[in-house]
Write an enzyme that holds these catalytic residues in place. Structure first.
Site, PDB file in Angstrom:
ATOM      1  N   HIS A  64      68.661 -23.900  30.658  1.00 18.53           N
ATOM      2  CA  HIS A  64      69.165 -22.524  30.731  1.00 18.53           C
ATOM      3  C   HIS A  64      69.331 -21.923  29.337  1.00 18.53           C
ATOM      4  O   HIS A  64      70.033 -20.936  29.191  1.00 18.53           O
ATOM      5  CB  HIS A  64      70.504 -22.506  31.468  1.00 18.53           C
ATOM      6  CG  HIS A  64      70.373 -22.862  32.921  1.00 18.53           C
ATOM      7  ND1 HIS A  64      71.327 -23.557  33.618  1.00 18.53           N
ATOM      8  CD2 HIS A  64      69.383 -22.623  33.817  1.00 18.53           C
ATOM      9  CE1 HIS A  64      70.946 -23.731  34.878  1.00 18.53           C
ATOM     10  NE2 HIS A  64      69.767 -23.182  35.026  1.00 18.53           N
ATOM     11  N   HIS A  65      68.694 -22.517  28.319  1.00 20.59           N
ATOM     12  CA  HIS A  65      68.891 -21.958  26.966  1.00 20.59           C
ATOM     13  C   HIS A  65      68.290 -20.562  26.871  1.00 20.59           C
ATOM     14  O   HIS A  65      68.666 -19.784  26.010  1.00 20.59           O
ATOM     15  CB  HIS A  65      68.304 -22.880  25.894  1.00 20.59           C
ATOM     16  CG  HIS A  65      66.804 -22.819  25.793  1.00 20.59           C
ATOM     17  ND1 HIS A  65      65.967 -23.372  26.746  1.00 20.59           N
ATOM     18  CD2 HIS A  65      65.987 -22.238  24.878  1.00 20.59           C
ATOM     19  CE1 HIS A  65      64.721 -23.147  26.402  1.00 20.59           C
ATOM     20  NE2 HIS A  65      64.693 -22.458  25.281  1.00 20.59           N
ATOM     21  N   LYS A  70      61.621 -20.559  34.534  1.00 14.98           N
ATOM     22  CA  LYS A  70      60.331 -20.260  35.142  1.00 14.98           C
ATOM     23  C   LYS A  70      59.542 -21.526  35.383  1.00 14.98           C
ATOM     24  O   LYS A  70      59.559 -22.436  34.561  1.00 14.98           O
ATOM     25  CB  LYS A  70      59.559 -19.345  34.176  1.00 14.98           C
ATOM     26  CG  LYS A  70      58.229 -18.899  34.657  1.00 14.98           C
ATOM     27  CD  LYS A  70      58.160 -17.375  34.706  1.00 14.98           C
ATOM     28  CE  LYS A  70      56.959 -16.872  35.458  1.00 14.98           C
ATOM     29  NZ  LYS A  70      56.785 -17.468  36.777  1.00 14.98           N
ATOM     30  N   LYS A  94      56.751 -26.213  27.173  1.00 12.71           N
ATOM     31  CA  LYS A  94      55.554 -25.361  27.186  1.00 12.71           C
ATOM     32  C   LYS A  94      55.911 -23.926  26.787  1.00 12.71           C
ATOM     33  O   LYS A  94      55.254 -23.314  25.942  1.00 12.71           O
ATOM     34  CB  LYS A  94      55.009 -25.383  28.623  1.00 12.71           C
ATOM     35  CG  LYS A  94      53.627 -24.921  28.801  1.00 12.71           C
ATOM     36  CD  LYS A  94      53.212 -25.074  30.269  1.00 12.71           C
ATOM     37  CE  LYS A  94      53.219 -26.519  30.733  1.00 12.71           C
ATOM     38  NZ  LYS A  94      52.639 -26.690  32.066  1.00 12.71           N
ATOM     39  N   ASP A  99      55.935 -19.517  22.783  1.00 14.25           N
ATOM     40  CA  ASP A  99      56.878 -18.410  22.547  1.00 14.25           C
ATOM     41  C   ASP A  99      56.973 -17.461  23.738  1.00 14.25           C
ATOM     42  O   ASP A  99      56.888 -16.243  23.585  1.00 14.25           O
ATOM     43  CB  ASP A  99      56.503 -17.632  21.272  1.00 14.25           C
ATOM     44  CG  ASP A  99      56.760 -18.447  20.024  1.00 14.25           C
ATOM     45  OD1 ASP A  99      57.714 -19.239  20.021  1.00 14.25           O
ATOM     46  OD2 ASP A  99      55.983 -18.307  19.054  1.00 14.25           O
ATOM     47  N   LYS A 106      60.956 -25.953  38.009  1.00 15.37           N
ATOM     48  CA  LYS A 106      59.840 -26.313  38.895  1.00 15.37           C
ATOM     49  C   LYS A 106      60.367 -26.476  40.308  1.00 15.37           C
ATOM     50  O   LYS A 106      61.534 -26.821  40.506  1.00 15.37           O
ATOM     51  CB  LYS A 106      59.210 -27.649  38.449  1.00 15.37           C
ATOM     52  CG  LYS A 106      57.764 -27.782  38.849  1.00 15.37           C
ATOM     53  CD  LYS A 106      56.843 -26.999  37.916  1.00 15.37           C
ATOM     54  CE  LYS A 106      55.396 -27.116  38.287  1.00 15.37           C
ATOM     55  NZ  LYS A 106      54.547 -26.547  37.215  1.00 15.37           N
ATOM     56  N   SER A 362      51.732 -15.288  33.371  1.00 15.52           N
ATOM     57  CA  SER A 362      52.843 -15.021  34.290  1.00 15.52           C
ATOM     58  C   SER A 362      53.903 -14.166  33.580  1.00 15.52           C
ATOM     59  O   SER A 362      54.508 -13.274  34.185  1.00 15.52           O
ATOM     60  CB  SER A 362      53.492 -16.327  34.754  1.00 15.52           C
ATOM     61  OG  SER A 362      52.822 -16.831  35.883  1.00 15.52           O
TER      62      SER A 362
HETATM   63  P1  NAD Z   1      44.930 -26.826  42.997  1.00 19.99           P
HETATM   64  O1  NAD Z   1      45.665 -27.276  44.194  1.00 19.99           O
HETATM   65  O2  NAD Z   1      44.342 -25.467  42.974  1.00 19.99           O
HETATM   66  O3  NAD Z   1      43.728 -27.842  42.646  1.00 19.99           O
HETATM   67  C1  NAD Z   1      43.853 -29.221  42.488  1.00 19.99           C
HETATM   68  C2  NAD Z   1      42.517 -29.864  42.861  1.00 19.99           C
HETATM   69  O4  NAD Z   1      42.567 -31.259  42.531  1.00 19.99           O
HETATM   70  C3  NAD Z   1      42.196 -29.763  44.350  1.00 19.99           C
HETATM   71  O5  NAD Z   1      40.894 -29.216  44.510  1.00 19.99           O
HETATM   72  C4  NAD Z   1      42.294 -31.217  44.827  1.00 19.99           C
HETATM   73  O6  NAD Z   1      41.430 -31.479  45.911  1.00 19.99           O
HETATM   74  C5  NAD Z   1      41.892 -31.964  43.573  1.00 19.99           C
HETATM   75  N1  NAD Z   1      42.298 -33.376  43.585  1.00 19.99           N
HETATM   76  C6  NAD Z   1      43.396 -33.943  44.138  1.00 19.99           C
HETATM   77  N2  NAD Z   1      43.385 -35.268  43.946  1.00 19.99           N
HETATM   78  C7  NAD Z   1      42.259 -35.552  43.272  1.00 19.99           C
HETATM   79  C8  NAD Z   1      41.672 -36.764  42.795  1.00 19.99           C
HETATM   80  N3  NAD Z   1      42.272 -37.923  42.957  1.00 19.99           N
HETATM   81  N4  NAD Z   1      40.503 -36.679  42.121  1.00 19.99           N
HETATM   82  C9  NAD Z   1      39.891 -35.499  41.926  1.00 19.99           C
HETATM   83  N5  NAD Z   1      40.394 -34.327  42.368  1.00 19.99           N
HETATM   84  C10 NAD Z   1      41.552 -34.353  43.038  1.00 19.99           C
HETATM   85  O7  NAD Z   1      45.963 -27.058  41.799  1.00 19.99           O
HETATM   86  P2  NAD Z   1      45.934 -26.355  40.365  1.00 19.99           P
HETATM   87  O8  NAD Z   1      46.807 -25.154  40.403  1.00 19.99           O
HETATM   88  O9  NAD Z   1      44.531 -26.256  39.879  1.00 19.99           O
HETATM   89  O10 NAD Z   1      46.734 -27.439  39.511  1.00 19.99           O
HETATM   90  C11 NAD Z   1      46.098 -28.612  39.007  1.00 19.99           C
HETATM   91  C12 NAD Z   1      46.960 -29.209  37.901  1.00 19.99           C
HETATM   92  O11 NAD Z   1      47.153 -28.230  36.877  1.00 19.99           O
HETATM   93  C13 NAD Z   1      48.363 -29.635  38.334  1.00 19.99           C
HETATM   94  O12 NAD Z   1      48.754 -30.761  37.567  1.00 19.99           O
HETATM   95  C14 NAD Z   1      49.217 -28.455  37.943  1.00 19.99           C
HETATM   96  O13 NAD Z   1      50.581 -28.811  37.728  1.00 19.99           O
HETATM   97  C15 NAD Z   1      48.546 -28.050  36.650  1.00 19.99           C
HETATM   98  N6  NAD Z   1      48.795 -26.651  36.241  1.00 19.99           N
HETATM   99  C16 NAD Z   1      48.493 -25.606  37.066  1.00 19.99           C
HETATM  100  C17 NAD Z   1      48.708 -24.305  36.626  1.00 19.99           C
HETATM  101  C18 NAD Z   1      48.313 -23.100  37.460  1.00 19.99           C
HETATM  102  O14 NAD Z   1      48.395 -21.978  36.936  1.00 19.99           O
HETATM  103  N7  NAD Z   1      47.865 -23.264  38.692  1.00 19.99           N
HETATM  104  C19 NAD Z   1      49.262 -24.078  35.376  1.00 19.99           C
HETATM  105  C20 NAD Z   1      49.554 -25.163  34.551  1.00 19.99           C
HETATM  106  C21 NAD Z   1      49.300 -26.453  34.999  1.00 19.99           C
END
Ligand code: NAD
Length: 471
Positions: A64-65, A70, A94, A99, A106, A362
């Site tokens: 909460h700093h 988010k 992150k 910044d 989460k 975002s």
């Molecule tokens: P998503 O659900 O859109 O896509 C994830 C994909 O990974 C799916 O197509 C799924 O079938 C595939 N998958 C699952 N297990 C797998 C495996 N063992 N081998 C290969 N593929 C596999 O999710 P996303 O939003 O793309 O998020 C993916 C990662 O990125 C997560 O760790 C998430 O925390 C991180 N992330 C997402 C965002 C965002 O804006 N969406 C931002 C920062 C970080």
């Protein structure tokens, strides 16, 4: 017997390594490392067939700093509390690195979205939002969720609608969540933002001659071979921007298997093939790899994990051949794998910087919602007029006349998407420079991950020291 380290322990392990390069009081470091609020709750869902099922969910506010906090909401069958805590902590670091003025948070709901109808998912999402609202765990100035693994624009629209219904007349209600459809207060460029941010991070890393020479690579992205794990939001867009910049995507791995092609894969066609057939395998012109994890061990310049955490372990890290690992997913590298990559000289571009494009855009969406005006709406025509006047001055000075096509191209004025992408590019470039400066100003910092954690710790610590501690 002690329990194996969970994801939060792993994040704390990296935090402690970085904290060792500071002389902040131990109590302050404890305050930064721990989670401020953890809300775990169960609620009932009436399934389509009349059965009642209990759904387990979390929202964790790590720091909460800065407010609001988010972070995304994950729908996955294996979500557990320490995972949500870890992801919330990563959000704090992150946001500090790029910044963006938020603390980290989460959310998680333990369901496999594939096993529920759209109507059931809507009920789950709305009830989850209601539970958050009851405890003041959501609001434009309190806690602002976003998409993550298993969620997207559709769920964010349901959240915005539920929150608005619970808060009639609240002018800023749409700013309670980001990642919404553009037609419902979203911002252009958010869908692609994490993948685009990854591309900017990679481009920045690849522009540094000394770092590339150390890896035996040339500068630039042209011709670099890339393997992507996960063709979801992050992986798809990372593949797209890397390919468009001249890199060759030689393999894509999904749950059911992986495919490879030395000539390169086009993510648009692969995505369409998977949508149509239900599998990534048997894509025309590509070779199937039945064991999807084996794709990670292929010869390539850049490996982009973009699925889930815990992908690189002590077992497979020695076999990873990529020279650069660009962490799209959160937490793909476990602590036992980390020193193996370091010893091999692999350049790991860490998650807490590399995938920060999503939260950056975002933030732009939230600012747009609070200002109630589309970016560029006030300035586009004004800038076009200035650009046209500049062109006329150049014509007068040089005697050359621009063609209509040149004039249209040179005097466009920026649209919302141009401004968002430009803000994202600036953020990713300056944050990379920030990591390099942190690394260079702290002798002994071994890699970019520890530099990134250290950079974040300094910024959060400064907040506590300047604002003081209440009461
Ligand atoms: P998503 O659900 O859109 O896509 C994830 C994909 O990974 C799916 O197509 C799924 O079938 C595939 N998958 C699952 N297990 C797998 C495996 N063992 N081998 C290969 N593929 C596999 O999710 P996303 O939003 O793309 O998020 C993916 C990662 O990125 C997560 O760790 C998430 O925390 C991180 N992330 C997402 C965002 C965002 O804006 N969406 C931002 C920062 C970080």
């Amino acid at each position: 017997m002690t329990a194996p380290p969970n994801f939060f322990d792993e994040v704390s392990h990296y935090f402690d390594q970085a904290a060792a390069f500071t002389d902040y009081p131990p109590g302050l470091l404890d305050q930064i490392r721990g989670c401020n609020s953890i809300y775990r709750f169960d609620f009932p869902l009436r399934r389509q067939d009349g059965r009642i099922e209990v759904i387990r969910a979390w929202r964790v506010e790590h720091s909460h700093h800065k407010l609001p906090v988010k972070g995304g909401i994950r729908y996955a069958p294996e979500v557990y509390e320490e995972e949500v805590m870890a992801l919330a902590a990563l959000m704090t670091y992150k946001c500090a690195i790029v910044d963006v003025p938020y603390g980290g948070a989460k959310g998680g709901i333990r369901i496999d979205p594939k096993l529920y109808t759209a109507e059931e998912l809507e009920r789950v999402t709305r009830r989850y939002t209601h539970e958050l609202a009851k405890k003041f765990f959501i609001g434009p100035g309190i806690d602002v969720p976003a998409p993550d693994y298993g969620t997207g624009e559709r769920e964010m629209a349901w959240i915005a609608d539920t929150y608005s219904a619970l808060n009639p007349g609240q002018l800023d209600a749409l700013a309670c969540v980001t990642g919404k459809p553009v037609t419902q207060g979203g911002v252009r460029g958010r869908r692609e933002a994490t993948g685009r941010g990854l591309f900017f991070a990679l481009r920045e890393a690849c522009s540094r001659k000394a770092d590339m020479s150390a890896l035996g690579l040339s500068t630039g992205l042209e011709g670099k071979t890339v393997v992507v794990q996960g063709l979801g939001n992050v992986g798809y867009h990372a593949a797209k921007f890397c390919r468009e910049a001249g890199a060759v995507v030689v393999a894509i791995a999904e749950r059911e298997g992986a495919i490879m092609s030395a000539k390169g894969l086009n993510e648009v066609d692969v995505f369409e093939h998977r949508r149509r057939t239900g599998s990534i395998l048997d894509f025309a012109g590509a070779i199937n790899i039945a064991d999807t994890a084996a794709a990670l061990e292929m010869d390539c310049d850049v490996l982009i994990p973009a699925a889930l955490e815990g992908v690189f372990t002590a077992a497979n890290a020695p076999r990873i051949k990529a020279k650069i690992i660009l962490e799209g997913a959160n937490g793909p590298t476990t602590p036992p794998a980390d020193p193996i990559f370091r010893a091999k000289g692999t350049l790991v571009i860490p998650d807490i910087y590399a995938n920060a494009g999503g939260v950056t855009v975002s933030y732009f969406e939230w600012v747009k919602n609070l200002s109630h005006v589309r970016f560029g709406r006030m300035s586009k025509r004004h800038e076009m007029a200035n650009e046209l006047s500049m062109l006329r001055t150049i014509e007068a000075a040089t005697g050359k006349t621009f063609t209509d096509a040149e004039r249209t191209q040179l005097a466009q004025g920026p649209d919302e998407e141009d401004l968002v992408n430009s803000g994202l590019e600036e953020t990713m470039i300056s944050a990379y420079q920030g990591l390099i400066e942190t690394k260079e100003s702290h002798p002994g910092v071994p890699d970019l991950r520890i530099a990134a954690f250290l950079n974040a710790i300094h910024k959060v610590a400064r907040s506590y020291m300047e604002l003081g501690i209440f009461p």
